[in-house]
Design an enzyme around this catalytic site. Structure first.
Site, PDB file in Angstrom:
ATOM      1  N   GLU A 143      81.256  67.983 -17.191  1.00 10.98           N
ATOM      2  CA  GLU A 143      81.831  69.258 -16.746  1.00 10.98           C
ATOM      3  C   GLU A 143      80.708  70.294 -16.733  1.00 10.98           C
ATOM      4  N   TRP A 173      79.010  67.396 -11.154  1.00 14.51           N
ATOM      5  CA  TRP A 173      77.939  66.393 -10.958  1.00 14.51           C
ATOM      6  C   TRP A 173      78.470  65.029 -10.586  1.00 14.51           C
ATOM      7  N   GLU A 199      76.518  51.398 -17.927  1.00 14.02           N
ATOM      8  CA  GLU A 199      75.886  52.252 -16.919  1.00 14.02           C
ATOM      9  C   GLU A 199      74.402  52.444 -17.248  1.00 14.02           C
ATOM     10  N   GLN A 231      37.117  50.853 -10.749  1.00 13.43           N
ATOM     11  CA  GLN A 231      37.767  50.537 -12.027  1.00 13.43           C
ATOM     12  C   GLN A 231      38.928  51.475 -12.349  1.00 13.43           C
ATOM     13  N   GLY A 274      46.630  59.171  -2.715  1.00 14.08           N
ATOM     14  CA  GLY A 274      46.031  60.453  -2.328  1.00 14.08           C
ATOM     15  C   GLY A 274      47.005  61.270  -1.485  1.00 14.08           C
ATOM     16  N   GLY A 295      73.386  60.232 -19.685  1.00 14.44           N
ATOM     17  CA  GLY A 295      72.788  60.527 -20.989  1.00 14.44           C
ATOM     18  C   GLY A 295      71.295  60.706 -20.829  1.00 14.44           C
ATOM     19  N   THR A 296      70.798  61.873 -21.217  1.00 13.12           N
ATOM     20  CA  THR A 296      69.371  62.181 -21.045  1.00 13.12           C
ATOM     21  C   THR A 296      68.528  61.372 -22.032  1.00 13.12           C
TER      22      THR A 296
HETATM   23  C1  LIG Z   1      49.067  69.164   1.067  1.00  9.03           C
HETATM   24  C2  LIG Z   1      47.614  68.883   1.289  1.00  9.03           C
HETATM   25  C3  LIG Z   1      46.758  69.905   1.687  1.00  9.03           C
HETATM   26  C4  LIG Z   1      45.406  69.652   1.952  1.00  9.03           C
HETATM   27  N1  LIG Z   1      44.593  70.653   2.422  1.00  9.03           N
HETATM   28  C5  LIG Z   1      43.328  70.356   2.857  1.00  9.03           C
HETATM   29  C6  LIG Z   1      42.527  71.333   3.515  1.00  9.03           C
HETATM   30  O1  LIG Z   1      42.928  72.475   3.681  1.00  9.03           O
HETATM   31  N2  LIG Z   1      41.299  70.966   3.978  1.00  9.03           N
HETATM   32  C7  LIG Z   1      40.813  69.696   3.825  1.00  9.03           C
HETATM   33  O2  LIG Z   1      39.707  69.423   4.287  1.00  9.03           O
HETATM   34  N3  LIG Z   1      41.543  68.754   3.180  1.00  9.03           N
HETATM   35  C8  LIG Z   1      42.797  69.043   2.711  1.00  9.03           C
HETATM   36  N4  LIG Z   1      43.561  68.079   2.082  1.00  9.03           N
HETATM   37  C9  LIG Z   1      43.029  66.734   1.917  1.00  9.03           C
HETATM   38  C10 LIG Z   1      42.650  66.411   0.495  1.00  9.03           C
HETATM   39  O3  LIG Z   1      41.489  67.061   0.175  1.00  9.03           O
HETATM   40  C11 LIG Z   1      42.564  64.891   0.396  1.00  9.03           C
HETATM   41  O4  LIG Z   1      43.874  64.401   0.403  1.00  9.03           O
HETATM   42  C12 LIG Z   1      41.852  64.462  -0.838  1.00  9.03           C
HETATM   43  O5  LIG Z   1      40.493  64.722  -0.713  1.00  9.03           O
HETATM   44  C13 LIG Z   1      42.022  62.981  -1.131  1.00  9.03           C
HETATM   45  O6  LIG Z   1      41.718  62.206  -0.012  1.00  9.03           O
HETATM   46  P1  LIG Z   1      42.750  61.102   0.519  1.00  9.03           P
HETATM   47  O7  LIG Z   1      44.081  61.698   0.598  1.00  9.03           O
HETATM   48  O8  LIG Z   1      42.186  60.545   1.759  1.00  9.03           O
HETATM   49  O9  LIG Z   1      42.746  60.021  -0.610  1.00  9.03           O
HETATM   50  P2  LIG Z   1      41.675  58.862  -0.806  1.00  9.03           P
HETATM   51  O10 LIG Z   1      40.318  59.426  -0.828  1.00  9.03           O
HETATM   52  O11 LIG Z   1      41.995  57.773   0.146  1.00  9.03           O
HETATM   53  O12 LIG Z   1      42.017  58.394  -2.269  1.00  9.03           O
HETATM   54  C14 LIG Z   1      43.021  57.447  -2.571  1.00  9.03           C
HETATM   55  C15 LIG Z   1      42.958  57.157  -4.061  1.00  9.03           C
HETATM   56  O13 LIG Z   1      41.719  56.542  -4.376  1.00  9.03           O
HETATM   57  C16 LIG Z   1      41.068  57.241  -5.422  1.00  9.03           C
HETATM   58  N5  LIG Z   1      39.617  57.144  -5.237  1.00  9.03           N
HETATM   59  C17 LIG Z   1      38.910  57.419  -4.113  1.00  9.03           C
HETATM   60  N6  LIG Z   1      37.623  57.225  -4.338  1.00  9.03           N
HETATM   61  C18 LIG Z   1      37.481  56.810  -5.619  1.00  9.03           C
HETATM   62  C19 LIG Z   1      36.375  56.435  -6.461  1.00  9.03           C
HETATM   63  N7  LIG Z   1      35.128  56.450  -6.018  1.00  9.03           N
HETATM   64  N8  LIG Z   1      36.623  56.067  -7.731  1.00  9.03           N
HETATM   65  C20 LIG Z   1      37.888  56.054  -8.202  1.00  9.03           C
HETATM   66  N9  LIG Z   1      38.973  56.387  -7.465  1.00  9.03           N
HETATM   67  C21 LIG Z   1      38.770  56.756  -6.196  1.00  9.03           C
HETATM   68  C22 LIG Z   1      41.592  58.648  -5.328  1.00  9.03           C
HETATM   69  O14 LIG Z   1      41.516  59.319  -6.556  1.00  9.03           O
HETATM   70  C23 LIG Z   1      43.033  58.402  -4.933  1.00  9.03           C
HETATM   71  O15 LIG Z   1      43.781  58.120  -6.070  1.00  9.03           O
HETATM   72  C24 LIG Z   1      44.900  68.340   1.780  1.00  9.03           C
HETATM   73  C25 LIG Z   1      45.752  67.313   1.335  1.00  9.03           C
HETATM   74  C26 LIG Z   1      47.102  67.571   1.098  1.00  9.03           C
HETATM   75  C27 LIG Z   1      47.980  66.447   0.658  1.00  9.03           C
HETATM   76  C1  LIG Z   2      72.690  63.777  -9.372  1.00  8.93           C
HETATM   77  C2  LIG Z   2      73.594  63.646 -10.569  1.00  8.93           C
HETATM   78  C3  LIG Z   2      74.643  62.731 -10.531  1.00  8.93           C
HETATM   79  C4  LIG Z   2      75.539  62.632 -11.620  1.00  8.93           C
HETATM   80  N1  LIG Z   2      76.638  61.793 -11.537  1.00  8.93           N
HETATM   81  C5  LIG Z   2      77.611  61.865 -12.498  1.00  8.93           C
HETATM   82  C6  LIG Z   2      78.866  61.184 -12.339  1.00  8.93           C
HETATM   83  O1  LIG Z   2      79.086  60.468 -11.349  1.00  8.93           O
HETATM   84  N2  LIG Z   2      79.826  61.351 -13.289  1.00  8.93           N
HETATM   85  C7  LIG Z   2      79.622  62.132 -14.377  1.00  8.93           C
HETATM   86  O2  LIG Z   2      80.540  62.245 -15.177  1.00  8.93           O
HETATM   87  N3  LIG Z   2      78.447  62.786 -14.574  1.00  8.93           N
HETATM   88  C8  LIG Z   2      77.432  62.683 -13.657  1.00  8.93           C
HETATM   89  N4  LIG Z   2      76.248  63.386 -13.822  1.00  8.93           N
HETATM   90  C9  LIG Z   2      76.094  64.261 -14.983  1.00  8.93           C
HETATM   91  C10 LIG Z   2      75.053  63.776 -15.994  1.00  8.93           C
HETATM   92  O3  LIG Z   2      75.584  62.749 -16.744  1.00  8.93           O
HETATM   93  C11 LIG Z   2      74.641  64.998 -16.826  1.00  8.93           C
HETATM   94  O4  LIG Z   2      73.815  65.808 -15.998  1.00  8.93           O
HETATM   95  C12 LIG Z   2      73.892  64.611 -18.074  1.00  8.93           C
HETATM   96  O5  LIG Z   2      74.731  64.000 -18.985  1.00  8.93           O
HETATM   97  C13 LIG Z   2      73.225  65.812 -18.748  1.00  8.93           C
HETATM   98  O6  LIG Z   2      74.124  66.860 -18.934  1.00  8.93           O
HETATM   99  P1  LIG Z   2      73.766  68.352 -18.479  1.00  8.93           P
HETATM  100  O7  LIG Z   2      73.221  68.268 -17.105  1.00  8.93           O
HETATM  101  O8  LIG Z   2      74.936  69.189 -18.697  1.00  8.93           O
HETATM  102  O9  LIG Z   2      72.576  68.775 -19.410  1.00  8.93           O
HETATM  103  P2  LIG Z   2      72.707  69.418 -20.887  1.00  8.93           P
HETATM  104  O10 LIG Z   2      73.599  68.571 -21.691  1.00  8.93           O
HETATM  105  O11 LIG Z   2      72.998  70.849 -20.766  1.00  8.93           O
HETATM  106  O12 LIG Z   2      71.242  69.198 -21.424  1.00  8.93           O
HETATM  107  C14 LIG Z   2      70.159  70.116 -21.204  1.00  8.93           C
HETATM  108  C15 LIG Z   2      68.976  69.669 -22.022  1.00  8.93           C
HETATM  109  O13 LIG Z   2      69.294  69.724 -23.414  1.00  8.93           O
HETATM  110  C16 LIG Z   2      69.025  68.485 -24.033  1.00  8.93           C
HETATM  111  N5  LIG Z   2      69.948  68.284 -25.141  1.00  8.93           N
HETATM  112  C17 LIG Z   2      71.299  68.377 -25.108  1.00  8.93           C
HETATM  113  N6  LIG Z   2      71.813  68.127 -26.306  1.00  8.93           N
HETATM  114  C18 LIG Z   2      70.771  67.866 -27.140  1.00  8.93           C
HETATM  115  C19 LIG Z   2      70.655  67.519 -28.522  1.00  8.93           C
HETATM  116  N7  LIG Z   2      71.728  67.406 -29.302  1.00  8.93           N
HETATM  117  N8  LIG Z   2      69.412  67.314 -29.030  1.00  8.93           N
HETATM  118  C20 LIG Z   2      68.306  67.424 -28.249  1.00  8.93           C
HETATM  119  N9  LIG Z   2      68.373  67.764 -26.937  1.00  8.93           N
HETATM  120  C21 LIG Z   2      69.588  67.973 -26.398  1.00  8.93           C
HETATM  121  C22 LIG Z   2      69.172  67.475 -22.930  1.00  8.93           C
HETATM  122  O14 LIG Z   2      68.476  66.269 -23.213  1.00  8.93           O
HETATM  123  C23 LIG Z   2      68.567  68.224 -21.766  1.00  8.93           C
HETATM  124  O15 LIG Z   2      67.177  68.109 -21.820  1.00  8.93           O
HETATM  125  C24 LIG Z   2      75.328  63.443 -12.755  1.00  8.93           C
HETATM  126  C25 LIG Z   2      74.234  64.335 -12.796  1.00  8.93           C
HETATM  127  C26 LIG Z   2      73.383  64.460 -11.714  1.00  8.93           C
HETATM  128  C27 LIG Z   2      72.256  65.443 -11.784  1.00  8.93           C
END
Ligand SMILES: Cc1cc2nc3c(=O)[nH]c(=O)nc-3n(C[C@H](O)[C@H](O)[C@H](O)COP(=O)(O)OP(=O)(O)OC[C@H]3O[C@@H](n4cnc5c(N)ncnc54)[C@H](O)[C@@H]3O)c2cc1C
Ligand SMILES: Cc1cc2nc3c(=O)[nH]c(=O)nc-3n(C[C@H](O)[C@H](O)[C@H](O)COP(=O)(O)OP(=O)(O)OC[C@H]3O[C@@H](n4cnc5c(N)ncnc54)[C@H](O)[C@@H]3O)c2cc1C
Lengths: 379, 288
Positions: B33, B62, B146, B183, B243, B268-269
């Protein structure tokens, strides 16, 4: 924060609350960017924070800039990103542009009338940007550009683009930097990316088909493209890191607010230790990230940019943004999963901070390289 | 369905189960609720006996499948004691029973969620499941199932992410080599594999025990605490490994991450799982 910074941030916060916050839920769903918001930020003097007053900038420090980005990001990560990319273009122009280029392009950018974009990445050249394939062929009076850039932030809404293209052989040394204006013949926009987040910041392909760029719009000389691209890197990383801090801070603020009012089992959920520990960790990580960002920004202000610190700040602050926003969705429970509350949006916006400006894997590579360098220097 | 099968009468089962099983009908379950989520047992929706009928008043929040459900399985309060909960089967179209519009969510977008509203909604006594006050037990037993089944969704997501990462690591080249050569990439994939296998082995072992009739509230909660959390981590890593492409809608990874996050909240969270396990394990210690 000193008094000036406090005032700057509180005024900015007010602008963001009034002008940005009310739009974000819907604009995020519709993917809508608003030029008037960007220009409004410009009127606030935050479109060119660190630029010299001579060219219309605010002449402030990088720490001030980090605070500004953090503040904007608390309301909208994508608008903070638009500002940061445009600011990076300004830094490049002011560091590497000649007097004529500065006078021509900087004022519209520093005032926020126009947006700047930075085009390095291509479909096959991401982390390995030096493998880019877009070509710039020398012709009479300038260069002819051909190729496609991918992932370009502000593609389509920006007027001034810094474009990296190949004028020589393979590798970084064959790359040059050009200034290209929206509307240039042969320059069009390709597909707009559909993304997980950053929905109000358009990301697009740039397509160059025999696009002529006059000689005077080249930055530095042939083969200096990577000097230009890498020169902005440290600053760009600090900017993304500051945005990460703002993103995390907002998620934390929302979590505290919600958990103090939401009751379960007849008490505010804040009173459960399980939640208190989560909140304490979120605050700790956010504050640690902020301190690292400020240390990195300070090194830039001191004219001794510390690449290791800048990479560490980027890595730590963006990982923190991801972790803290994910936890915030958890703290809000079911409502956190809906667009009625902003935390799920911030979680989606956080993820890409770990990818841009060098992925967080690449930051580790950079940090390790610096560790070796430092060791060798001391040995 | 499960709940009905375990707790319903013969007539209820033969009336509702065949169509639910064949997929001709869709069911929904109303427990949460607006003000009672984790504290579901505190619910306030009331059912009052009036002659041969019960009158239900209150809101259920929900609810998955709300807009499409032909039958709703609704928990209500029928007495003054904390545990006086009773379930009713309410058919779509029953006067006084309405459903809200869809709630806009981060993920699970092709699974509609809505609010059920009951205003003096009359249901025949024949639709009561079990006896009055039986339902706390029904609820707890059903939640166990569930929690296990939802965790299966997280396992599927983790496996799909891993498969996609292995494929991409062999295709994508940066710095002249496929990603598989680095790596840091190897570490991500090896850990994803180790975690996915840990998830699978844990889930299957517990499922096997349940099939043998060995229920364990503790193990069901442990599964639910581990699997969704691990799958969120794996899905986030999978996006990272791709990336910029991982962040775009071109690949299904960002969707899987958004979908999976719900599993750390629904049924249940994570925090509620910790509460349950702690209560079970520390039952004796808590007395001192
Ligand atoms: C929303 C958004 C906005 C952006 N805006 C701009 C912008 O304004 N201008 C611009 O020029 N670019 C922009 N970019 C591009 C961004 O800079 C690239 O996405 C980024 O450099 C990573 O390149 P890639 O996505 O090709 O990933 P890749 O280079 O293909 O990397 C893939 C994965 O391999 C890992 N990896 C790559 N090389 C190595 C290595 N030597 N060692 C270990 N891990 C490696 C990376 O960490 C990554 O997990 C944007 C991207 C996004 C998503
Ligand atoms: C997309 C979606 C689908 C769902 N479908 C269903 C459905 O079909 N039927 C249904 O009955 N419900 C459904 N739910 C509800 C779901 O089960 C609840 O969202 C969930 O149980 C958490 O309750 P709440 O959102 O009220 O969070 P709250 O209970 O308000 O919790 C908020 C925060 O407080 C924490 N918290 C609460 N009590 C404690 C405590 N004692 N100690 C420490 N931390 C605590 C929680 O972990 C959480 O981080 C759905 C929810 C979503 C988002």
């Amino acid at each position: 924060m000193n008094d000036f910074q406090k005032e700057l941030c509180s005024n900015l916060a007010k602008f963001c609350q009034d002008s940005i916050e009310p739009h974000m839920e819907h604009d995020d769903a519709d993917g809508k960017f608003r030029m008037e918001i960007f220009q409004g930020l410009g009127e606030y003097g935050v479109a060119g924070v660190t630029q010299a007053e001579e060219f219309g900038g605010a002449g402030l420090t990088y720490i001030d800039y980090a605070l500004v980005l953090e503040e904007i990001a608390k309301y909208s990560v994508p608008y903070a990103v638009t500002i940061s990319v445009s600011s990076m273009v300004q830094s490049i122009l002011s560091s590497y542009g000649n007097q004529a280029q500065k006078e021509k392009y900087l004022p519209a950018l520093t005032s926020g009338q126009e947006i700047g974009a930075f085009a390095l990445s291509e479909s096959h050249a991401g982390s390995d940007a030096a493998s880019l394939k877009t070509t710039a062929k020398k012709v009479d009076g300038g260069y002819m550009l051909n190729g496609t850039k991918m992932w370009i932030t502000s593609g389509g809404i920006a007027k001034t683009y810094i474009v990296m293209a190949r004028t020589g052989g393979e590798g970084a040394k064959g790359v040059s930097a050009f200034i290209v204006r929206d509307g240039a013949k042969g320059f069009t926009f390709g597909k707009a990316e559909k993304k997980m987040g950053w929905k109000t910041s358009p990301t697009r392909e740039l397509v160059f088909e025999n696009c002529f760029v006059p000689q005077e719009d080249m930055l530095l000389e042939e083969g200096k493209g990577f000097t230009v691209a890498m020169g902005g890197l440290d600053r760009g990383r600090v900017a993304i890191a500051a945005i990460g801090v703002g993103c995390a801070q907002r998620a934390l603020d929302e979590s505290i607010k919600y958990s103090l009012t939401r009751e379960q089992f007849k008490q505010p959920i804040f009173d459960f230790q399980g939640l208190q520990f989560m909140l304490a960790d979120m605050a700790l990580e956010t504050e640690a990230s902020r301190l690292l960002v400020h240390a990195a920004a300070q090194s830039i202000d001191d004219n001794k940019p510390n690449s290791k610190l800048c990479s560490m700040a980027k890595l730590k602050a963006t990982d923190t943004a991801m972790k803290v926003t994910t936890d915030a969705v958890q703290v809000l429970g079911g409502v956190g999963y809906t667009s009625e509350y902003p935390v799920e949006r911030f979680m989606r916006d956080a993820k890409v901070l770990q990818i841009v400006e060098g992925t967080n894997q690449i930051q580790r590579v950079v940090i390790a390289r610096q560790l070796k360098k430092e060791y060798e220097q001391h040995a | 369905m499960n709940n009905l099968n375990n707790n319903g009468s013969q007539e209820q089962k033969s009336k509702y189960l065949p169509k639910l099983i064949s997929g001709e009908h869709v069911g929904c379950m109303g427990m949460s609720e607006p003000e009672y989520g984790s504290d579901a047992v505190g619910m306030q929706t009331k059912a009052v006996k009036v002659g041969q009928e019960y009158e239900i008043t209150g809101n259920k929040m929900w609810i998955t499948n709300a807009q499409y459900a032909d039958v709703a399985y609704v928990y209500t309060r029928t007495g003054t004691g904390k545990k006086d909960l009773t379930t009713f089967i309410v058919e779509k179209g029953t006067p006084g029973f309405t459903v809200s519009k869809e709630i806009h969510k981060m993920g699970m977008r092709s699974s509609p969620t809505g609010e059920l509203s009951f205003q003096k909604c009359r249901v025949p006594e024949a639709n009561r499941v079990g006896k009055e006050g039986d339902s706390v037990i029904h609820m707890m037993k059903n939640l166990e199932i569930e929690r296990i089944t939802i965790s299966g969704i997280s396992l599927g997501i983790a496996q799909a992410c891993l498969d996609q990462c292995i494929k991409y690591a062999g295709e994508r080249k940066q710095f002249g080599k496929t990603l598989a050569n680095y790596q840091l990439i190897q570490k991500m994939i090896a850990e994803m594999y180790a975690e996915t296998e840990a998830m699978r082995r844990m889930l299957y072992t517990v499922c096997y025990e349940y099939d043998q009739g060995n229920r364990s509230n503790n193990l069901a909660s442990a599964v639910k605490l581990q699997l969704p959390k691990m799958a969120t981590k794996i899905a986030l890593d999978a996006i990272q490994l791709h990336g910029g492409y991982g962040y775009s809608r071109e690949f299904p990874l960002e969707r899987m991450m958004r979908d999976n996050k719900l599993n750390e909240i629904g049924a249940g969270t994570n925090e509620v799982m910790i509460m349950i396990i702690a209560k079970n394990l520390l039952n004796e210690a808590l007395k001192h």
